[in-house]
Scaffold this motif. Structure first.
Motif, mmCIF file in Angstrom:
data_model
loop_
_atom_site.group_PDB
_atom_site.id
_atom_site.type_symbol
_atom_site.label_atom_id
_atom_site.label_comp_id
_atom_site.label_asym_id
_atom_site.label_seq_id
_atom_site.Cartn_x
_atom_site.Cartn_y
_atom_site.Cartn_z
ATOM 1 N N THR B 159 3.428 -10.092 56.193
ATOM 2 C CA THR B 159 3.675 -11.186 57.140
ATOM 3 C C THR B 159 4.175 -12.424 56.391
ATOM 4 O O THR B 159 5.113 -13.095 56.829
ATOM 5 N N ALA B 235 2.691 -18.357 58.208
ATOM 6 C CA ALA B 235 1.801 -17.230 57.898
ATOM 7 C C ALA B 235 0.439 -17.772 57.500
ATOM 8 O O ALA B 235 0.348 -18.812 56.851
ATOM 9 N N ASP B 300 -0.189 -9.269 64.182
ATOM 10 C CA ASP B 300 0.434 -9.189 62.864
ATOM 11 C C ASP B 300 0.287 -7.782 62.292
ATOM 12 O O ASP B 300 1.217 -7.233 61.708
ATOM 13 N N ALA B 304 3.215 -5.291 61.173
ATOM 14 C CA ALA B 304 3.381 -4.938 59.773
ATOM 15 C C ALA B 304 3.304 -3.430 59.579
ATOM 16 O O ALA B 304 4.150 -2.839 58.896
#
Lengths: 495, 313
Positions: B159, B235, B300, B304
């Motif tokens: 991320t 992030a 996230d 990912a």
């Protein structure tokens, strides 16, 4: 020095002394029981130690840690069930000694070599911890790869007398080590969708199964098995003659244990196995190994207890615990306000030397207790097998289930027990299997890490002097028998 | 008739409400005895019995990175007597294994620890500033230290890399923070995301330098250190631990658990534990903030794992 004397003075406080004594007794007890380790005990007692005050609490925890590592050897020797994984190398020779009626010798030697190894490592810790800790930074994956390779290179030579069988057992160990999720790919291997296998096969259940359950099955299937014709000197403890024989093993074990313990990624179990290898390599009585060698008890026991002091090096000087056990010790110390790091040695000498003093005291306590109690423990071998082994089996079940409260581990243990029985019948030794299991995962993992670091370029190893040295030593060790034979041939031809 | 039934029913439900908790409360964790998460549970439990008038016990279900712990939770009635200590690892395990209770099947209660991560480099690293690191990461793939492939660190690093516009980072996986720190000092990796507590000794000795934090706002102990967000990198990175119960647990019990847990973790023993382990003192918070944070990581994580090709199907 002044601070160290101050640390020793802490022990004059009767309350602190009582805590060390209590920790030592508790440590020996939980260490001896398979499945309950010193680290589990510390984790469970941690919340209770908070109210004790820093110095007594630290002394209590330190004593448990030291004594538990020794305690593991008692059950390893008496009933072939290593109470702690680090005692597995001790079981290899120790149980054979007990079978020969030398239980007292084995137990006594274990206490003596453990205490010497422990004390040597603590002295090293006191004088050289910050220096030794720097070495940890020089050890990255390539160096660990070379070190694990060095350990594995001995696996044809340890255990049984047949090199081929030893290699086969080691291969099985390597295979078992691959089960579970792979760190570098995130993919599960040989787990077959079984959740219990996704974290890999636990070391403790394999160990208990292979040694204790295998032994029980073996005894149970021999209908007219030899009754306990234990020689009368079962309770005899070592004297000067044994000490003279074992000196060298104890020093080798202490040195190896301190060094390996000081490397954050390695712990007492690896130290004991490599200590066992090297004790055998440098022994003058190599033929005794595999048949109950007292040196084979002294070497690994010195090594695994030296690893305790060694493992405190990165834990205290870098704040980096090398293993689950030291992580818990560290948590215990931190909760008490110890702030680890290089400055610990100047900023908080009192707490630091309390750690050292309690560990020293615990080593001396368990030496005295171990020697006194060896005579009593040795009588375990006089219990008829029909009573002894079922109790050991019950303990084994609890030991396998306990740490993770997992039935999966119990099945693994039972399967390992059957493997242990087959091993005994077919003349295999469990030693190389354990070697493969402990070091196999590390060899693979560190090689993959190294390749990631080197960008998939194997020549990267050439730029790592420590790794290259270890690889060269390994190659030299492997080729030495061949070279020696050639040399003998040349000499023979000349004569 | 219906009114009479309701009148009859009301006192029983009221009594049930008073009695909760009526027996020992089980805390399920995926950590083995003595692991960091296990210790968090045990530290919370020191003062919890006083708050609830019932004993607490830890149940360690370690297999499958949280899978076994989630299954154990699901096997128990949703009556508030079984609570689970959830970490981001559980969320990733849920994403990878749809047959488990999913994130939506949990009700967040209270957060126990929220430890922000720092982006660290070693003392003599060529990266003097965050800009150096970002520029290098655009020119080549940086070697990041982290835990296993597909783990929490991997998600955070992915991320972070995407938000900063880096080439896909190379993850060099290690077993835990200690090994990451050693390899960072030893020069085997370029950088890593690490909790301050894990690298405390090295930060104090100046062997490691923080370039930025991945916290939401500046960390008190590192007042000078900019956050990634301040530098325009959207992030965050935290090590999160907190408690949840199964969906279907009565609302009044959820409230009772939330408040009791927060009070237990505001006591001196838990606060000292946070302080001594170098964890943020504002870690403890209620279900709202805790739930929002879990939901954000859940998104996230899914993104990912999909991008990294680690999701099946």
């Amino acid at each position: 020095m002044e601070a160290f004397l101050g640390g020793l003075a802490i022990l004059l406080d009767p309350y602190v002394m009582l805590m060390v004594l209590l920790g030592t007794v508790l440590g020996i007890f939980v260490g001896a029981l398979p499945g309950i380790s010193g680290s589990t005990t510390i984790a469970l007692l941690l919340p209770m130690t908070i109210s004790m005050g820093p110095v007594p609490a630290i002394c209590f925890l330190g004593a448990i840690y030291c004594a538990a590592n020794f305690g593991g050897s008692i059950t390893a020797i008496m009933v072939n069930a290593p109470g702690d994984p680090s005692a597995s190398a001790t079981a290899l020779e120790g149980f054979k000694m007990a079978e020969k009626g030398q239980a007292g010798l084995a137990l006594g030697m274990s206490a003596i070599s453990s205490a010497i190894g422990g004390i040597v490592s603590i002295v090293v810790l006191i004088f050289a911890a910050p220096l030794l800790a720097r070495a940890a930074y020089s050890f990255g994956p390539p160096e660990y790869f070379a070190l694990a390779l060095f350990g594995l290179s001995m696996c044809a030579a340890i255990g049984g007398d047949s090199a081929l069988k030893n290699l086969m057992a080691a291969a099985l160990g390597l295979l078992i080590a691959t089960v579970g999720m792979d760190l570098t790919t995130g993919v599960e291997r040989y787990a077959f969708g079984v959740m219990e296998l996704s974290d890999g096969i636990g070391f403790v259940p394999v160990l208990i199964g292979l040694f204790a359950v295998g032994e029980m099955l073996d005894q149970a299937t021999r209908r007219f098995g030899k009754p306990a014709i234990i020689a009368l000197d079962a309770a005899r403890v070592p004297g000067m003659a044994e000490m003279r024989k074992c000196w060298r093993s104890i020093w080798i074990g202490s040195g190896i244990g301190t060094f390996i313990g000081a490397l954050p990624a390695l712990g007492a179990t690896t130290a004991a196995l490599i200590g066992y290898n090297e004790t055998k390599r440098w022994s003058k009585h190599q033929h005794e190994f595999g048949h109950g060698s007292i040196e084979g008890v002294a070497g690994p026991e010195a090594a695994n207890n030296a690893a305790v002091g060694g493992s405190m090096v990165p834990t205290l000087a870098l704040g980096i615990p090398g293993s689950a056990t030291t992580a818990i010790i560290l948590a215990g110390l931190i909760v008490q306000g110890v702030r680890p790091g290089p400055h610990l040695f100047t900023e908080q000498p009192t707490l630091l030397y309390a750690v050292f003093a309690s560990m020293l005291a615990a080593n001396i306590f368990y030496l005295v207790m171990g020697l006194t109690m060896a005579k009593f423990f040795a009588r375990i071998s006089l219990i008829p097998p029909a009573f002894l082994w079922p109790s050991v089996f019950a303990l084994s079940l609890i030991g396998a289930y306990g740490p993770n409260q997992s039935m999966g581990d119990v099945w693994v243990m039972l399967a390992a027990g059957v493997v242990g029985l087959l091993f005994r019948r077919a003349g295999f030794s469990p030693a190389p299997l354990i070697m493969g299991l402990v070091l196999g995962g590390m060899v693979e993992e560190t090689l993959k890490q190294s390749l990631l670091i080197f960008g998939d370029d194997l020549t990267g190893f050439l730029h790592r002097p420590i790794a290259m040295t270890l690889i060269v030593v390994t190659l030299a060790g492997l080729s030495w028998p061949l070279v020696a034979r050639l040399l003998r041939g040349v000499r023979g031809a000349r004569a | 008739m219906a009114g009479a039934a309701a009148a009859l029913a009301a006192p029983t439900s009221l009594r049930a409400q008073e009695r909760f908790p009526s027996r020992t409360i089980e805390v399920v964790t995926h950590a083995g005895v003595g692991g960091g998460t296990d210790i968090t549970a045990r530290m919370m439990m020191v003062q919890a019995p006083g708050e609830f008038g019932q004993e607490f016990t830890v149940v360690n279900r370690t297999a499958g990175s949280g899978a076994q712990a989630l299954q154990y939770l699901a096997s128990k009635p949703a009556d508030g007597h079984t609570i689970i200590l959830v970490t981001q690892t559980h969320l990733l395990t849920q994403i990878r294994n749809p047959s488990l209770p999913q994130f939506g099947d949990l009700i967040p209660l209270a957060r126990a620890t929220a430890d922000p991560q720092l982006v660290l480099v070693r003392r003599d690293s060529p990266f003097r500033t965050p800009a150096d690191l970002i520029a290098a990461g655009k020119a080549r793939s940086l070697r990041f230290g982290g835990t296993h492939v597909g783990g929490v660190d991997h998600v955070t690093i992915h991320t972070f890399g995407r938000a900063a516009g880096l080439q896909r980072p190379t993850l060099v996986p290690f077993r835990g923070g200690g090994e990451i720190v050693i390899n960072l000092v030893g020069g085997n990796i370029d950088t890593a995301v690490v909790n301050p507590g894990e690298a405390e000794a090295q930060l104090r000795a100046g062997e490691l330098r923080p370039l930025m934090s991945l916290a939401d706002s500046r960390i008190a102990a590192f007042g000078e250190l900019p956050t990634a967000k301040e530098l325009g990198i959207d992030a965050t990175g935290y090590t999160l631990r907190g408690f949840c119960v199964l969906k279907g647990t009565p609302e009044d019990r959820v409230t009772r658990l939330e408040q009791g847990l927060i009070r237990a973790m505001s006591g001196p023993i838990y606060t000292t534990y946070l302080q001594n382990t170098g964890q943020a003192p504002d870690s403890v918070t209620g279900r709202e903030a805790w739930g929002a944070q879990l939901a954000a990581f859940n998104n996230d994580g899914r993104e990912a794992l999909t991008a990294l090709g680690l999701l099946r199907g």
